[in-house]
Design a protein around this motif. Structure first.
Motif, PDB file in Angstrom:
ATOM      1  N   GLY A 330       1.069  -1.336   0.094  1.00 40.15           N
ATOM      2  CA  GLY A 330       0.064  -0.210  -0.186  1.00 40.15           C
ATOM      3  C   GLY A 330       0.888   1.508   0.117  1.00 40.15           C
ATOM      4  O   GLY A 330       1.902   1.804   0.136  1.00 40.15           O
ATOM      5  N   ALA A 331       0.373   1.949  -0.105  1.00 40.64           N
ATOM      6  CA  ALA A 331       0.976   3.842  -0.163  1.00 40.64           C
ATOM      7  C   ALA A 331       1.785   3.643   1.046  1.00 40.64           C
ATOM      8  O   ALA A 331       1.139   3.611   2.354  1.00 40.64           O
ATOM      9  N   GLY A 332       2.949   4.415   0.921  1.00 47.88           N
ATOM     10  CA  GLY A 332       3.586   4.470   1.872  1.00 47.88           C
ATOM     11  C   GLY A 332       4.557   2.917   2.088  1.00 47.88           C
ATOM     12  O   GLY A 332       4.999   2.733   2.913  1.00 47.88           O
ATOM     13  N   ASP A 333       4.184   2.256   1.174  1.00 49.47           N
ATOM     14  CA  ASP A 333       4.835   0.865   1.452  1.00 49.47           C
ATOM     15  C   ASP A 333       4.408   0.299   2.809  1.00 49.47           C
ATOM     16  O   ASP A 333       5.468   0.524   3.831  1.00 49.47           O
ATOM     17  N   GLN A 334       3.220   0.099   2.594  1.00 45.81           N
ATOM     18  CA  GLN A 334       3.063  -0.709   3.795  1.00 45.81           C
ATOM     19  C   GLN A 334       3.361  -2.361   2.988  1.00 45.81           C
ATOM     20  O   GLN A 334       2.375  -2.372   2.205  1.00 45.81           O
ATOM     21  N   GLY A 350       5.172   1.965   7.135  1.00 47.71           N
ATOM     22  CA  GLY A 350       6.240   3.431   7.395  1.00 47.71           C
ATOM     23  C   GLY A 350       5.740   4.487   6.397  1.00 47.71           C
ATOM     24  O   GLY A 350       4.593   4.277   5.763  1.00 47.71           O
ATOM     25  N   GLU A 351       6.170   5.144   5.711  1.00 49.55           N
ATOM     26  CA  GLU A 351       6.564   6.249   4.307  1.00 49.55           C
ATOM     27  C   GLU A 351       6.849   5.412   3.320  1.00 49.55           C
ATOM     28  O   GLU A 351       7.652   4.649   3.797  1.00 49.55           O
ATOM     29  N   THR A 352       6.574   6.326   2.317  1.00 48.05           N
ATOM     30  CA  THR A 352       7.536   5.758   1.374  1.00 48.05           C
ATOM     31  C   THR A 352       8.489   6.154   1.265  1.00 48.05           C
ATOM     32  O   THR A 352       9.763   6.272   1.352  1.00 48.05           O
ATOM     33  N   LEU A 353       8.819   4.498   0.817  1.00 45.68           N
ATOM     34  CA  LEU A 353      10.687   4.294   0.880  1.00 45.68           C
ATOM     35  C   LEU A 353      11.036   4.851  -0.652  1.00 45.68           C
ATOM     36  O   LEU A 353      10.537   4.576  -1.861  1.00 45.68           O
TER      37      LEU A 353
END
Length: 395
Positions: A330-334, A350-353
């Protein structure tokens, strides 16, 4: 002296059997409980040093949680300051796998739906449409239905134009996201022709699943997941939520969003990964049929090699990742990665890699280049390399 209850001798064996049955049920439901079995990476064939390198890389890229499970034991668990194992993390489109895919797996297990069913079987409004009548469940789950996405690049969800913006505003019917997905989302190409990531497509997948379970005990997928998946694998209600906390009633169907709107603790996410890894079996209980898990998580045989809300490496796009690797994202690299051949599960929140200094920028040619190629290079493949490296050192 306190009084003691006297139990008739003839009743005692029955009481013992009841107590034993309760204990066995509790053991199955509670595994791995609050104290998930832990082990050193080396004891499970992984390299601590290499996992440390991955963690340090992730920490500077705004990671909140990093959890690795191998051979059913937690071998690495790290949280950013202020985050704990019981902190729920927003999952964004990882919900497509955790919620959309897993609810479909339950419905397949119960024989209520097949991935080759035409969607129009459950959506009467599509039956006379020359193109939408050809969409199958397989198409909807694998982003090959031909339905447009509800986003325009570099525009915030609520600021999207027209029907796209209304889809994300989560308004009441008839401007709810499901009615919009059903009636207003345009077709861009014939079903199965190519890959087009589609949030409305996943919404319609869940519309079909909800219609399919209408006659069952659990009428909406939130309840279905709670009773058939989450509680049986021991996840407390407080550690997960889905569907933005909303339910829309459309055509008598209680509909819950699956394209986003979920929140799970990292360990709750990992438990779902374990259920997938063991193909629906949880401590001897076959919660989902093996065939249902395979159909949902593995390559659907269409462009992109996607599962139903899941992604796979079946096309071997990533040489350093086993072919049987599957993941939700998912968005934010979940991220939830499951590699059955390595008995390996990984959760990252977390937040996007994003690339740092000295790294080439990420291009946006297609969904794989924009999102998955970088994830694979800095996380998936190094994680697998930690297994291979540790195994090699023992030879």
């Amino acid at each position: 002296m306190s009084a003691k209850a006297v139990v008739p001798r003839a009743v005692r064996p029955a009481m013992i059997l009841v107590a034993l049955a309760v204990a066995l049920r509790t053991k199955a439901a509670d595994w791995p409980g609050k104290d998930w079995p832990t082990a050193t990476p080396e004891s499970q064939g992984m390299s601590s040093a290499r996992l440390d390198v991955i963690k340090e890389r992730l920490a500077v890229k705004k990671t909140r949680a990093f959890l690795v499970v191998r051979n059913d034991s937690v071998v690495y668990e790290w949280y950013a300051p202020g985050v704990t194992a019981t902190t729920k993390q927003g999952t964004a489109s990882l919900a497509k796998a955790l919620v959309g895919g897993m609810s479909l797996a339950v419905a397949i297990t119960d024989g209520r739906i097949s991935i080759d069913d035409p969607a129009a079987k459950f959506v009467p409004q599509w039956q006379s449409d020359p193109r939408k009548s050809k969409i199958t469940i397989r198409h909807l789950g694998s982003h090959t239905s031909g339905l447009s996405d509800s986003t325009t690049e570099n525009v915030k969800h609520a600021e999207q134009p027209g029907w796209m913006g209304d889809f994300w505003k989560r308004l009441d019917p008839p401007r709810d996201p499901f009615t919009i997905a059903r009636d207003e989302t345009p077709m861009l190409f014939a079903p199965g022709e190519k890959l087009q990531y589609s949030n409305p497509g996943i919404g319609m997948l869940t519309y079909c699943v909800t219609a399919a379970i209408r006659g069952g005990e659990h009428k909406d997928i939130r309840t279905l997941l709670r009773e058939r998946v989450m509680r049986p694998i021991g996840v407390p209600d407080a550690e997960w939520s889905v569907g933005y906390g909303q339910t829309w009633v459309v055509d008598g169907l209680p509909l819950v969003a699956t394209w986003g709107g979920g929140a799970y603790t990292p360990r709750a996410t990992a438990r779902i990964g374990r259920l997938v890894l063991h193909e629906g079996n949880w401590e001897g209980r076959q919660l989902l049929s093996q065939d249902a898990v395979r159909q949902v998580t593995r390559d659907a045989g269409l462009t992109g090699n996607c599962g139903m809300g899941w992604w796979s490496n079946a096309g071997q796009r990533y040489a350093g990742l086993p072919k049987d690797a599957v993941w939700g994202a998912g968005a934010g690299d979940q991220l939830l990665l499951v590699v059955p051949s390595l008995n390996l599960i990984m959760v990252r929140n977390g937040e996007t890699l994003t690339p740092g200094a000295g790294e080439p920028p990420v291009r946006d040619d297609d969904v794989f280049i924009k999102y998955y190629d970088y994830r694979a290079r800095i996380l998936f493949e190094p994680l697998v390399d930690a297994v291979i490296h540790a195994s090699a050192t023992r030879r």
